[in-house]
Design an enzyme around this catalytic site. Structure first.
Site, short mmCIF file in Angstrom:
data_model
loop_
_atom_site.label_atom_id
_atom_site.label_comp_id
_atom_site.label_asym_id
_atom_site.label_seq_id
_atom_site.Cartn_x
_atom_site.Cartn_y
_atom_site.Cartn_z
N ARG A 73 34.97 42.36 27.65
CA ARG A 73 35.67 42.52 28.93
C ARG A 73 37.16 42.76 28.72
NH1 ARG A 73 31.96 38.80 31.21
NH2 ARG A 73 33.26 36.97 30.91
N ASP A 125 29.16 43.19 35.41
CA ASP A 125 27.72 42.92 35.47
C ASP A 125 27.08 44.02 36.30
OD1 ASP A 125 27.96 39.83 34.78
OD2 ASP A 125 29.37 40.28 36.39
N ARG A 146 50.44 24.90 40.53
CA ARG A 146 48.97 24.84 40.40
C ARG A 146 48.44 25.71 39.26
NH1 ARG A 146 45.79 22.99 45.19
NH2 ARG A 146 47.32 21.98 46.52
N ARG A 181 45.05 44.41 43.44
CA ARG A 181 44.15 43.47 42.78
C ARG A 181 43.46 44.18 41.62
NH1 ARG A 181 40.20 40.11 41.71
NH2 ARG A 181 38.05 40.71 42.13
N ARG A 202 44.90 35.86 32.68
CA ARG A 202 44.90 37.32 32.62
C ARG A 202 46.28 37.87 33.00
NH1 ARG A 202 39.64 39.62 32.63
NH2 ARG A 202 39.37 39.53 30.40
N GLY A 246 42.39 37.88 39.08
CA GLY A 246 41.96 36.58 39.60
C GLY A 246 42.43 35.44 38.71
N SER A 274 37.19 42.00 38.24
CA SER A 274 35.87 42.45 37.80
C SER A 274 34.95 42.48 39.01
CB SER A 274 35.31 41.51 36.73
OG SER A 274 35.15 40.23 37.29
N1 ADE Z 1 32.56 39.63 39.93
C1 ADE Z 1 31.89 39.99 38.85
N2 ADE Z 1 30.58 39.82 39.03
C2 ADE Z 1 30.44 39.33 40.28
C3 ADE Z 1 29.35 38.94 41.05
N3 ADE Z 1 28.12 39.01 40.57
N4 ADE Z 1 29.54 38.47 42.28
C4 ADE Z 1 30.78 38.39 42.75
N5 ADE Z 1 31.86 38.74 42.09
C5 ADE Z 1 31.69 39.21 40.86
#
Ligand code: ADE
Length: 235
Positions: free
Chosen positions: A218, A205, A44, A88, A25, A21, A91
């Protein structure tokens, strides 16, 4: 080479593009893992690079966040620059308690709360599905490297901060492993064009246990995922 609204290539683009994304990175992956990496896009600030991995040309380019962003880059890469495979690498937030931070999740399918797919005007609910070839490649690589992965259905959501706090639990009850914000759009664009796509994620997360990673942690976890995907990209 032809210019699009979002890509102005100053060099070649490979048949396979890895898409994190974050454009920085993409820079990190190119500089760390590719040989002879050269930047091909900076429109951009969406940095794109092409180099080689094990002698095979591979590109890496940021996708931005959300389905609108990844879908326009995927469209231009596939339709204008002839890209055949997009992986892709991102995370995700785990929706299942038994997923630990840094686990690798692979999206065999991507449910979504986005209306992106309504544009295809299908007489039912189309299921965004990964390319089997790419998925099988990453699975084989995970066995070889002895890195366990979880393969299943994920959620590509338009909403990061949910007003309705019950939604995640409802998706989780349907077996959805994790939430991110792009793959369903990527899978749709690729399927419509006859290209291949796959989403591979590191759990950053856990939304059930409320555990979160730090930015520096990370980075190293991310390396594990790149090492599973680059050999597949270079096939
Ligand atoms: N990528 C990492 N954590 C996320 C979340 N809580 N919601 C959407 N995309 C995520």
């Amino acid at each position: 080479m032809q210019q699009t609204p979002h890509i102005n290539p100053t060099g070649p683009i490979a048949n396979t593009v890895l898409m994190p994304g974050d454009p920085l990175r993409a820079k990190f992956i190119a500089e760390t893992f590719l040989d002879d990496a050269r930047q091909f896009n900076q429109v951009r600030g969406m940095l794109g690079y092409t180099g080689t991995y094990q002698g095979v040309q591979v590109s890496v380019m940021g996708s931005g966040m959300g389905i609108p962003s990844i879908s326009l880059y995927a469209h231009e890469l596939i339709h204008v620059y002839g890209v055949k495979n997009i992986i892709r690498v991102g995370s995700c937030g785990a929706l299942q308690e038994d997923l630990d931070l840094y686990d690798v999740v692979v999206a065999a399918s991507a449910s979504t709360d986005s209306h992106f797919i309504t544009q295809y005007d299908l007489p039912g609910t189309w299921a965004p599905t990964a390319s089997w070839d790419l998925l099988e490649g990453v699975y084989a690589q995970s066995r070889k490297a002895e890195v366990p992965i979880r393969v299943g259905n994920i959620l590509s959501s338009d909403v990061f901060y949910n007003f309705d706090e019950t939604v995640n639990a409802r998706w989780a009850k349907m077996g959805v492993l994790a939430v991110e914000m792009e793959s369903a759009g990527l899978y749709a664009v690729a399927a419509q064009a006859g290209a291949r796509a796959l989403g591979v994620f590191t759990v950053s997360d856990n939304l059930v246990t409320d555990q979160h990673t730090s930015a520096s942690e990370r980075q190293s976890a991310f390396t594990k995922m790149i090492e599973l995907t680059l050999p597949v990209a270079a096939k």
